[in-house]
Design an enzyme around this catalytic site. Sequence first.
Site: not given
Ligand code: GUN
Length: 282
Positions: A53, A97, A120
């Site tokens: 990211k 996350q 998200d």
């Molecule tokens: N963990 C696995 N997939 C995701 C996601 O799309 N967003 C976040 N924040 N954590 C994750």
Amino acid sequence: MPARVISGKQVAAEIRQALSGRVEALRARGVVPGLGVILVGDDPASHSYVKSKEKACQELTLHSVVRRMPATASQQEVVAQVEAFNRDPAIHGILVQLPLPDQIDEQAVILAIRPEKDVDGFHPVNVGNLHIGSRCFVPCTPAGVMELIERSGFQLKGAHAVVVGRSNIVGKPVAMLLLSRHATVTMCHSRTRDLPAVTRTADVLVAAVGKAELIKGDWIKPGAVVIDVGVNRLGDRLVGDVDFASASPVAGFITPVPGGVGPMTITMLIKNSIEAAERTLG
Ligand code: GUN
């Protein structure tokens, strides 16, 4: 005829190209889109996702801030960090996350994110707006899945879409998005009776269960669009939820793992962050 392989890598590169124009337009108006990421603990997969990211933010010249917190961090400390990002005008999008360590209530942390910064799409306000068809941030992986289906040229209207997996992050939102495009949607999960019999009726099959190579070629309707969201480690290989070798001669379109849905997820995160910044300008 073997399936056409839908390259998420290529589609993601095309979308990123278009997004760079939006970043420039924002910059001309004095705004640099900013993403704030909170990473708690030592999960290697989470660290690797967060690195990707950061790299994507750098490539598209977004402002990105990553707060790494120890596995022992308290819920209060994590919420305090979310609130700091909420107040920071240079941060337009916030991502915590997941998964979080056991001592932290994930939902409580998600609730602390301002919905306007919830890139998200996990805050109940965004989840609810997605369900009623109002403007919202669409979760990144489901948004990426929809882009790939659309770019295959497949007509979703009236088609039977089968989603395997009912997670809040992928299965449920992807089912809502397919429904909003007028597909007839069936959701399957670990208690579904005779899963292969259901998947065989799918014109579009979205696999998001996290079970390595669960879905075999003879579970797939000839010509179907198969979107594989799974990322599973099998020995030293990374494989999806679909057994690519047996599925690709049967399917019409199929996404590979890696290089399918994965690159799309981060691209959609960047897109949501740019959109969050654009919204601040009205
Ligand atoms: N963990 C696995 N997939 C995701 C996601 O799309 N967003 C976040 N924040 N954590 C994750």
